[in-house]
Design an enzyme around this catalytic site. Structure first.
Site, PDB file in Angstrom:
ATOM      1  N   CYS A 382       0.845  -1.204   0.000  1.00 23.06           N
ATOM      2  CA  CYS A 382       0.000   0.000   0.000  1.00 23.06           C
ATOM      3  C   CYS A 382       0.883   1.258   0.000  1.00 23.06           C
ATOM      4  O   CYS A 382       1.489   1.578  -1.010  1.00 23.06           O
ATOM      5  CB  CYS A 382      -0.968  -0.028   1.178  1.00 23.06           C
ATOM      6  SG  CYS A 382      -2.334   1.144   1.036  1.00 23.06           S
ATOM      7  N   HIS A 517      -3.472  -5.051   0.169  1.00 24.13           N
ATOM      8  CA  HIS A 517      -2.964  -5.580   1.443  1.00 24.13           C
ATOM      9  C   HIS A 517      -3.010  -7.105   1.398  1.00 24.13           C
ATOM     10  O   HIS A 517      -4.019  -7.710   1.811  1.00 24.13           O
ATOM     11  CB  HIS A 517      -3.814  -5.067   2.608  1.00 24.13           C
ATOM     12  CG  HIS A 517      -3.569  -3.638   2.957  1.00 24.13           C
ATOM     13  ND1 HIS A 517      -2.685  -3.262   3.936  1.00 24.13           N
ATOM     14  CD2 HIS A 517      -4.102  -2.497   2.447  1.00 24.13           C
ATOM     15  CE1 HIS A 517      -2.688  -1.930   4.024  1.00 24.13           C
ATOM     16  NE2 HIS A 517      -3.531  -1.448   3.128  1.00 24.13           N
ATOM     17  N   GLU A 519      -1.791  -9.251   3.276  1.00 24.96           N
ATOM     18  CA  GLU A 519      -1.911  -9.867   4.602  1.00 24.96           C
ATOM     19  C   GLU A 519      -3.361 -10.151   4.981  1.00 24.96           C
ATOM     20  O   GLU A 519      -3.634 -11.018   5.821  1.00 24.96           O
ATOM     21  CB  GLU A 519      -1.247  -8.993   5.672  1.00 24.96           C
ATOM     22  CG  GLU A 519      -1.922  -7.674   5.983  1.00 24.96           C
ATOM     23  CD  GLU A 519      -1.470  -6.515   5.115  1.00 24.96           C
ATOM     24  OE1 GLU A 519      -1.586  -5.348   5.569  1.00 24.96           O
ATOM     25  OE2 GLU A 519      -0.995  -6.759   3.988  1.00 24.96           O
TER      26      GLU A 519
END
Length: 545
Positions: A382, A517, A519
């Site tokens: 990001c 993102h 994750e």
């Protein structure tokens, strides 16, 4: 009819209700049931999206674009499934919904009250999740005795009465403190906590006791006698080397027996073989690699919860321990070149995560420059991708004033900018309509990324298309795309509208920035592929760079 397990907390907060809830759900899922989860947060914010990380930790984003509590991330990682905005709601959402109904006249002129209108809204939201599953585990945020939690406790008490005694149960997570001066574990706080629950009509069926030390048999018997909880339903929860050990610890104490008896589930025999294998790899890996994590919320590492877990999961699948070297980006701004060299000398990879605001940005830019020039594997997420583009523009394209409009709205070289409309790949104007309460535009939730073949990103995903989750409002400016590519930066991923989703460097062992993102889609059993590729290449660099 779905069955319900309600998880409450006593004595104090941060005892691990989320991990307890996820662990119970995991054991039931591995026993063959279709399981879902709900997290109820008692604060008045509609969601945590406007909260500072120092207030609330990480904001987790679901596939459908909801900004939720970080426990939803834990639920997804444990259950290996995507949840939605239904799985997390707050006092703010409940009251807002009831007030909107009142303004529309839905209550036909009645006096709107906590009971039944607020409690009915809470029950409705829980039942909406239960429609799709066999068992729903509901975690009630806060601590028993908190005034803001009373409507939720009343609602679940009512719900238990409605569904019947074999379709609902209560698990109470509590603290058994160890008083060092006396050399004793004390049960009195738990006794009072259970008394408070019983005073409002809830009797727990299981006690999960957090403690620094194992509970002796005599103490468990004392707790059982004082709280009217069966002896075999007093479960100890001592600190574990990894949160993923907790379901196994619960299983070893036969926690499923009282659950199965209360909910009439029959004998349960969960298959935890794969889970056990991964836990062993987390605890005792054969290899190790050190990653520099350059951020600005290091005093509260919960702000990066999903990313930390993603590194752990990738390591488990690579039989590798990922040692994180925490580096405060503001400190990097003050270092000399020699000190920078010393700071990064022992790391094999550099990671710059997402974030908002200008604080610490120049330090992150220095870390990115160091990774680029010294051929150290780099992953930018990001803001970490946007800064990689800014660094490249300043130091390779020689655009001295290259910047993001987030940091300098009047910059003459807006390589990262805020856009409310853009021209898509088909030449059509697209307007971004998702507005935050603060009036800004954001991309939230899952979006498709089209991946260029022959790139590091393609090698990681083994696909030319992937859906990843976003949480940002600024974009890399397509006007600079040709300059970037002509000078060695590859645009390796784009949205279907043509927005730049990923970049990498041509002459570098492994340097990747992604606007999304990764994750947020990472799970213990299925780690995110670009994060795992980063860890793997950092280890290769450790051996050969």
């Amino acid at each position: 009819m779905a069955k319900y397990i309600f998880v409450t907390g006593g004595v104090l907060s941060s005892l691990g209700k989320g991990i307890t809830s996820a662990s119970i759900a995991t054991l039931l899922q591995h026993s063959g049931f279709k399981v879902s989860m709900v997290k109820i947060d008692p604060y008045l914010n509609v969601d945590p999206g406007t909260m500072s990380p120092f207030e609330h930790g990480e904001v987790f984003v679901t596939e459908d674009g909801a900004e939720t509590d970080l426990d939803i991330g834990n639920y997804e990682r444990f259950l290996n499934k995507n949840l939605s905005k239904k799985n997390n709601f707050t006092t703010g959402q409940v009251y807002l919904s009831v007030i909107e109904k009142e303004r529309r006249g839905d209550y036909l002129g009645k006096t709107v009250q906590i009971i039944p209108h607020i409690t009915d809204e809470i029950k409705k939201r829980i039942k909406d999740v239960a429609k799709e599953t066999d068992i729903v585990v509901v975690e009630l945020g806060g601590t028993v005795g908190d005034i803001e939690g009373l409507p939720f406790l009343e609602a679940v008490r009512q719900l238990k009465q409605e569904v019947g005694k074999n379709n609902a149960m209560f698990v109470h997570v509590t603290l058994i403190p160890y008083i060092k001066a006396a050399g004793e574990l004390k049960t009195k706080p738990t006794q009072h906590s259970v008394q408070e629950l019983r005073r409002i009509g809830i009797t727990p069926h299981i006690l999960v006791c957090r403690s620094e030390k194992p509970l002796p048999k005599s103490l468990k018997e004392k707790l059982s006698n004082a709280t009217d909880v069966d002896r075999d339903a007093v479960i100890e929860a001592v600190d574990a080397p990894t949160i993923y050990q907790v379901p196994l610890n619960f299983l070893n104490q036969d926690i499923l027996k009282p659950i199965a008896e209360q909910l009439d589930l029959g004998e349960l025999h969960p298959d935890m073989s794969e889970w056990n294998y991964l836990v062993k790899k987390i605890i005792s890996p054969q290899k190790s690699v050190k990653i520099a994590f350059v951020g600005k919320y290091l005093k509260l590492k919960e702000s990066y919860k999903s990313l930390i877990e993603a590194l752990i999961h990738s390591g488990a699948h690579l039989d590798m321990r990922v040692d994180i070297e925490w580096i405060d980006s503001e400190e990097l701004e003050k270092l000399s070149e020699e000190e920078m060299e010393e700071r990064f000398n022992e790391v094999s990879g550099i990671l710059v995560p997402g974030g908002f605001g200008e604080r610490g940005v120049e330090g992150k830019l220095r870390a990115i420059k160091y990774a680029r020039e010294n051929k150290i594997p780099y992953l930018g997420i990001c803001l970490g991708m946007q800064l990689a583009v800014i660094e490249f523009a300043r130091n390779v394209l020689n655009l001295k004033y290259a910047n993001s409009q987030e940091f300098d709205p009047d910059t003459t070289e807006p390589v990262v900018y805020l856009i409310d409309e853009f021209i898509d790949a088909n030449g059509q104007k697209q307007i971004r309509t998702h507005k935050t309460p603060l009036g800004g535009t954001m991309r939230l939730g899952g979006y498709e990324c089209l991946i260029k073949k022959g790139t590091k990103l393609y090698d990681a995903y083994k696909s030319d298309k992937v859906i990843e989750r976003h949480r940002h409002r600024y974009e890399v400016n397509n006007a600079y795309e040709k300059q970037l590519e002509d000078n060695g930066m590859i645009i390796s991923g784009k949205s279907k509208e043509g927005l730049i989703e990923a970049v990498e460097l041509k002459d570098h062992p492994w340097f990747v920035g992604v606007q999304f993102h990764p994750e947020f889609t990472n799970k213990l059993k299925s780690p995110n592929k670009v994060i795992m590729s980063f860890v793997e290449n950092a280890y290769k660099c450790q051996k050969s760079c």
